[in-house]
Design an enzyme around this catalytic site. Structure first.
Site, PDB file in Angstrom:
ATOM      1  CG  HIS A 129      -1.899   1.233   1.289  1.00 59.18           C
ATOM      2  ND1 HIS A 129      -3.165   1.003   1.888  1.00 59.18           N
ATOM      3  CD2 HIS A 129      -1.905   2.268   0.889  1.00 59.18           C
ATOM      4  CE1 HIS A 129      -3.836   1.927   1.902  1.00 59.18           C
ATOM      5  NE2 HIS A 129      -3.104   3.162   1.226  1.00 59.18           N
ATOM      6  CG  HIS A 167      -5.748   2.654   5.704  1.00 56.49           C
ATOM      7  ND1 HIS A 167      -7.091   2.744   5.815  1.00 56.49           N
ATOM      8  CD2 HIS A 167      -5.524   3.322   4.698  1.00 56.49           C
ATOM      9  CE1 HIS A 167      -7.521   3.582   4.718  1.00 56.49           C
ATOM     10  NE2 HIS A 167      -6.768   3.793   4.239  1.00 56.49           N
ATOM     11  CG  ASN A 216      -8.926   9.210   6.244  1.00 56.58           C
ATOM     12  OD1 ASN A 216      -9.347   8.529   7.042  1.00 56.58           O
ATOM     13  ND2 ASN A 216      -9.447   9.773   5.091  1.00 56.58           N
ATOM     14  CG  ASP A 236      -1.770   4.805   3.843  1.00 58.39           C
ATOM     15  OD1 ASP A 236      -1.745   4.874   2.494  1.00 58.39           O
ATOM     16  OD2 ASP A 236      -2.910   5.027   4.581  1.00 58.39           O
ATOM     17  CG  HIS A 273       0.095  14.882   1.441  1.00 65.24           C
ATOM     18  ND1 HIS A 273      -0.588  15.236   0.404  1.00 65.24           N
ATOM     19  CD2 HIS A 273      -0.217  13.686   2.149  1.00 65.24           C
ATOM     20  CE1 HIS A 273      -1.608  14.172   0.534  1.00 65.24           C
ATOM     21  NE2 HIS A 273      -1.514  13.201   1.702  1.00 65.24           N
TER      22      HIS A 273
HETATM   23  O1  DOR Z   1      -3.759   9.436   4.961  1.00 63.66           O
HETATM   24  C1  DOR Z   1      -3.933   9.038   4.028  1.00 63.66           C
HETATM   25  N1  DOR Z   1      -3.571   9.814   2.959  1.00 63.66           N
HETATM   26  N2  DOR Z   1      -5.051   8.159   3.822  1.00 63.66           N
HETATM   27  C2  DOR Z   1      -5.334   7.963   2.558  1.00 63.66           C
HETATM   28  O2  DOR Z   1      -6.538   6.920   2.386  1.00 63.66           O
HETATM   29  C3  DOR Z   1      -4.850   8.537   1.307  1.00 63.66           C
HETATM   30  C4  DOR Z   1      -3.782   8.918   1.778  1.00 63.66           C
HETATM   31  C5  DOR Z   1      -3.245   9.777   0.642  1.00 63.66           C
HETATM   32  O3  DOR Z   1      -3.400   9.626  -0.716  1.00 63.66           O
HETATM   33  O4  DOR Z   1      -2.504  11.175   0.671  1.00 63.66           O
END
Ligand code: DOR
Length: 429
Positions: free
Chosen positions: A60, A231, A277, A304, A308
Site C-alpha cells: 500500500h 489500514h 486517514n 500507506d 505531501h
Molecule cells: O492519510 C491518507 N493519505 N490516507 C489515505 O487513505 C490516502 C492518503 C493519500 O493519498 O494522501
C-alpha cells in the site's frame, strides 16, 4: 556476473531455512545456498551480522505520478522503496488522472520498467474514483493491475460495492476498501476521543471505519469475491475481521506502522505530519492491533506511504492533507515496536511483509532457494539509528518520526539482477 554474499544469517520460513550460510547469485539467479562457498566471484560481500530474508513487499503506497510529480514520481518512489528495504510495491490509483483505465496502468508500468523494484499498479474501482460508475475493471485486469481500490475514499455506494465484488471475482482479484462512512467523518481530522475535545479539533470516529467494514462483509457474504481491508486503525474493525475470518470468508486486512506506533496524544503538538486517514487512535486500539497481528487476524503490515508537499502540510491542522510518508521508516518501526519487544518473531514479520502481501495480491514469489531469481532484503537487526527525514530518497518529508531512535533497519535489497547496498545501486548481470 557472479556475486557472493558471505556469512549472512539466511532466514526463510517458506523453505525451512534458518542458518548462517553463503549465497551465490549468478546473473540474478540464486545458484548456491551453502556454507563456505569457494567459487570465484566478481564481487564478494561479507554480510556477517546481517540477516537476508525474502524481498519485502509494501502492498500500500501512493506515488503521485501522474499529477503531483512535485510530491513523488514513480522514480523517486522506487528509490524510497529501495532505500527502505522493499523489492515490490503496490501503488494506489489516486493519481491525477486516476489509474482507472488500461492506458494509465500501462503508463505506470512503463515508467517503472527495468527497475530494482517491482511496481504493481492497483486500479480504481470507479471512474475517476468518483464513486458513481464502475471503472473498466476488465481492461485494467488485462493491463496488469493486482487489485482494485478507490483508496483515499471509500466505495460509499453499496450497489457499486456489490458490482465491484461480483465483477472482480471474475478475475480473482481483491477489492481493497478504505473503510470510512463519510457521513460520520465530515470535516473530521483526528480520532474522536477526549483528546479531540481537548485539542478543539473536529472528530473522525472509529465507528466510521467499522460500519463500512461490516457493510462490506455483508456484501461479500452475498456476492463472494475477495475483500481486503486497508489500514485498519480501530479495535472494533480488528474484531469484525477476526469474526469474518472464522466464517471462512475471503477477507484479509492490513495495518500500518504509524497505527501501531502512535496514539492520538501526539496530535497535541498540532504537527500536521500526525494527520492521517484513518487517524491515529488510542492505546486500546494499538493493543487490539497487536493482538490481531499475533493471532493472524491481520495479514499484512503496509506503510500507506502518502507523500505531501511541505507547503500543504504547513497549512493549519484542519486544512492540511491527510498522510504520512512511510517507505523509509516502515521496517525500522516494525523491528523496533514489534520484533525487539518480542511481540512478533522475525519469521512472523517475514510473513506480514513479504509472503502474505505476495500471496494476497499474486505478486512474484520471493524465496531463498536455488534456481530462482534472487529477490532479497538485507537487514541489520541491531543497528541503532535516528530517523532523519532530510535523508529520505522520497521527494516528501511528511513524517512524524523525524528524530526517533529506532533499532533495526534494512541495509540493502537485491532484485531484478540489481543490488542496492551501501548506498550504491549496481547491475549484477
Ligand atoms: O492519510 C491518507 N493519505 N490516507 C489515505 O487513505 C490516502 C492518503 C493519500 O493519498 O494522501
Amino acid at each position: 556476473m557472479k556475486i557472493l554474499l558471505k556469512n549472512a544469517y539466511l532466514l526463510d520460513p517458506q523453505v525451512n531455512l534458518s542458518d548462517e550460510l553463503d549465497l551465490l547469485v549468478e546473473n540474478g539467479i540464486i545458484t548456491k545456498v551453502e556454507s563456505n562457498i569457494k567459487d570465484k566471484a566478481d564481487a564478494v560481500y561479507d554480510l556477517k551480522n546481517f540477516v537476508i530474508v525474502p524481498g519485502f513487499a509494501d502492498a500500500h503506497v501512493h506515488f503521485r505520478e501522474p499529477g503531483r510529480e512535485d510530491e513523488e514520481t514513480i522514480q523517486s518512489g522506487i528509490e524510497a522503496a529501495m532505500n527502505g528495504g522493499f523489492t515490490a510495491v503496490c501503488c494506489m490509483p489516486n493519481t491525477d488522472p486516476a489509474i482507472d483505465c488500461a492506458e494509465v496502468v500501462t503508463f505506470v508500468k512503463d515508467r517503472a520498467a527495468n527497475s530494482i523494484i517491482d511496481v504493481y499498479p492497483i486500479g480504481a474501482v470507479t471512474k475517476k474514483r468518483e464513486g458513481k460508475e464502475l471503472a473498466l475493471l476488465g481492461e485494467m485486469y488485462e493491463a496488469g493491475v493486482v487489485a482494485f481500490s478507490d483508496d483515499g475514499e471509500p466505495v460509499s455506494n453499496s450497489k457499486i460495492m456489490k458490482y465491484a465484488l461480483e465483477y472482480s471475482s471474475m478475475f480473482d482479484l481483491p477489492i481493497i476498501e478504505h473503510c470510512e462512512d463519510k457521513s460520520l467523518t465530515e470535516n473530521g481530522v483526528m480520532n474522536e476521543s477526549i483528546n479531540s475535545t481537548k485539542f478543539g479539533l473536529p472528530p473522525h470516529p472509529s465507528l466510521a471505519e467499522v460500519i463500512i467494514a461490516l457493510r462490506d462483509i455483508a456484501i461479500l457474504k452475498y456476492t463472494g469475491g475477495k475483500l481486503h481491508l486497508a489500514h485498519i486503525s480501530a479495535k472494533e474493525t480488528v474484531e469484525v475481521l477476526r469474526q469474518a475470518k472464522k466464517e471462512n470468508l475471503k477477507i484479509t486486512g492490513e495495518v500500518t506502522p504509524h497505527h501501531f506506533s502512535l496514539t492520538d496524544d501526539i496530535v497535541e503538538t498540532y504537527d500536521t505530519n500526525t494527520k492521517v486517514n484513518p487517524p491515529l487512535r488510542t492505546q486500546a486500539d494499538i493493543n487490539a492491533i497487536i493482538k490481531g497481528l499475533k493471532d493472524g487476524t491481520i495479514d499484512i503490515i503496509a506503510s500507506d506511504h502518502a507523500p505531501h508537499s511541505i507547503e500543504e502540510k504547513e497549512w493549519e491542522y484542519i486544512y492540511a492533507p491527510f498522510g504520512i510518508v512511510g517507505l523509509e521508516t516502515s521496517i525500522g518501526l516494525t523491528l523496533t515496536k514489534l520484533f525487539h519487544t518480542s511481540i512478533l518473531s522475525l519469521e512472523e514479520i517475514i510473513y506480514k511483509m513479504s509472503v502474505n502481501p505476495r500471496k494476497i495480491f499474486k505478486l512474484r514469489e520471493a524465496k531463498i532457494q536455488t534456481g530462482i531469481e534472487a529477490n532479497l532484503t538485507i537487514l541489520d537487526l541491531n543497528c541503532e539509528w535516528v530517523v532523519d527525514k532530510f535523508s529520505f530518497k522520497s521527494k516528501s518529508i511528511n513524517s512524524p518520526f523525524h528524530g526517533w531512535k529506532l533499532k533495526g533497519k534494512a541495509v540493502g535489497v537485491l532484485n531484478n539482477s540489481k543490488l542496492y547496498f551501501e548506498n550504491k545501486l549496481i547491475s549484477i548481470i
